[in-house]
Design a protein around this motif. Structure first.
Motif, short mmCIF file in Angstrom:
data_model
loop_
_atom_site.label_atom_id
_atom_site.label_comp_id
_atom_site.label_asym_id
_atom_site.label_seq_id
_atom_site.Cartn_x
_atom_site.Cartn_y
_atom_site.Cartn_z
N PRO A 136 17.26 51.64 -0.26
CA PRO A 136 16.83 50.48 -0.52
C PRO A 136 16.13 49.93 0.54
N ALA A 137 16.70 50.08 1.80
CA ALA A 137 16.15 49.47 3.12
C ALA A 137 14.95 50.34 3.59
N PRO A 138 14.10 49.49 4.07
CA PRO A 138 13.01 50.11 4.76
C PRO A 138 13.19 50.87 5.88
N THR A 139 14.13 50.90 6.50
CA THR A 139 14.56 51.47 7.70
C THR A 139 14.99 53.03 7.42
N GLY A 140 15.58 53.02 5.95
CA GLY A 140 16.18 54.36 5.71
C GLY A 140 17.52 54.04 5.53
N SER A 141 18.35 53.18 6.20
CA SER A 141 19.56 52.85 6.28
C SER A 141 20.27 52.30 4.99
N VAL A 142 21.15 52.26 4.97
CA VAL A 142 22.16 52.03 3.55
C VAL A 142 22.25 50.51 3.47
N VAL A 143 22.47 49.73 2.03
CA VAL A 143 22.65 48.46 2.32
C VAL A 143 24.14 48.41 2.28
N LEU A 144 24.90 47.57 3.48
CA LEU A 144 26.41 47.53 3.32
C LEU A 144 26.89 46.03 2.56
N PRO A 145 28.06 46.50 2.08
CA PRO A 145 28.72 45.48 1.63
C PRO A 145 28.81 44.20 2.63
N GLY A 146 28.70 43.00 2.37
CA GLY A 146 28.72 42.04 3.28
C GLY A 146 30.05 42.02 4.09
N GLU A 147 31.25 42.36 3.56
CA GLU A 147 32.71 42.31 4.01
C GLU A 147 32.72 43.40 5.14
N VAL A 148 31.90 44.49 4.83
CA VAL A 148 31.75 45.58 5.94
C VAL A 148 31.23 45.01 7.25
N ARG A 149 30.06 44.47 7.13
CA ARG A 149 29.28 44.01 8.35
C ARG A 149 29.99 42.69 8.97
N THR A 150 30.60 41.86 8.28
CA THR A 150 31.37 40.71 8.82
C THR A 150 32.60 41.25 9.61
N TYR A 151 33.37 42.31 9.12
CA TYR A 151 34.36 42.91 10.00
C TYR A 151 33.97 43.62 11.20
N VAL A 152 33.07 44.08 11.09
CA VAL A 152 32.62 45.03 12.38
C VAL A 152 32.05 44.05 13.35
N MET A 153 31.45 42.98 12.93
CA MET A 153 30.78 42.34 13.96
C MET A 153 31.90 41.32 14.53
N GLU A 154 33.00 41.09 13.80
CA GLU A 154 34.08 40.36 14.35
C GLU A 154 35.12 40.96 15.39
N GLN A 155 34.98 42.40 15.30
CA GLN A 155 35.80 42.96 16.07
C GLN A 155 35.57 43.03 17.62
N ASN A 156 36.80 42.99 18.50
CA ASN A 156 36.36 42.97 19.80
C ASN A 156 36.63 44.68 20.13
N THR A 157 35.61 45.53 20.13
CA THR A 157 35.68 46.91 20.29
C THR A 157 35.17 47.36 21.59
N PRO A 158 35.78 48.04 22.46
CA PRO A 158 35.34 48.43 23.42
C PRO A 158 33.99 49.38 23.35
N SER A 159 33.07 49.32 24.10
CA SER A 159 31.70 50.39 23.78
C SER A 159 31.93 51.50 24.77
N ALA A 160 31.46 52.50 23.91
CA ALA A 160 31.52 54.01 24.37
C ALA A 160 30.25 54.25 25.12
N VAL A 161 30.19 55.14 26.18
CA VAL A 161 28.95 55.69 26.58
C VAL A 161 28.42 56.73 25.77
N TYR A 162 27.31 57.02 25.55
CA TYR A 162 26.50 58.08 24.49
C TYR A 162 25.37 58.46 25.16
N ASP A 163 25.04 59.63 25.62
CA ASP A 163 23.77 59.69 26.20
C ASP A 163 23.05 60.43 25.31
N GLY A 164 22.39 59.56 24.13
CA GLY A 164 21.35 60.30 23.29
C GLY A 164 20.89 58.85 22.52
N ASP A 165 20.10 59.12 21.57
CA ASP A 165 19.61 58.19 20.88
C ASP A 165 20.59 57.61 19.80
#
Length: 104
Positions: free
Chosen positions: A29-58
């Motif tokens: 359904p999403a024009p970008t080709g991504s999936v539509v997430l349940p709202g609880e997933v997005r909320t949970y992920v956005m609230e987490q204090n997770t350190p960032s990993a370094v990745y040399d790619g797109d």
């Protein structure tokens, strides 16, 4: 007899149409080709204090992250994992590490 059969056919048709309306199938359904997430997933992920990993790619949908990037699970939501890569939060398939959505 014929009226009874027609009535039965009509009832089956109407009831199957009503049943079909209660089922929602989402393919892409999403024009970008991504999936539509349940709202609880997005909320949970956005609230987490997770350190960032370094990745040399797109960081794009469809990219498979290496096993060296730690993927965290989303409680009570099978099929969704997340990580933060290059300061961007991404939703991934936990088993494959494939990015299924980049959160903005």
């Amino acid at each position: 007899m014929r009226k009874t059969m027609l009535a039965a056919a009509a009832i089956l048709t109407i009831s199957s149409a009503a049943f079909a309306q209660s089922t929602v199938i989402v393919t892409d359904p999403a024009p970008t080709g991504s999936v539509v997430l349940p709202g609880e997933v997005r909320t949970y992920v956005m609230e987490q204090n997770t350190p960032s990993a370094v990745y040399d790619g797109d960081i794009v949908v469809g990219t498979t992250l290496p096993d060296t990037v730690e993927v965290h699970t989303v409680p009570d939501m099978d099929g969704y994992g997340y990580t933060v890569v290059n300061e961007r939060r991404v939703i991934v398939e936990p088993k494959t590490h494939r990015i299924i959505q980049v959160l903005e």
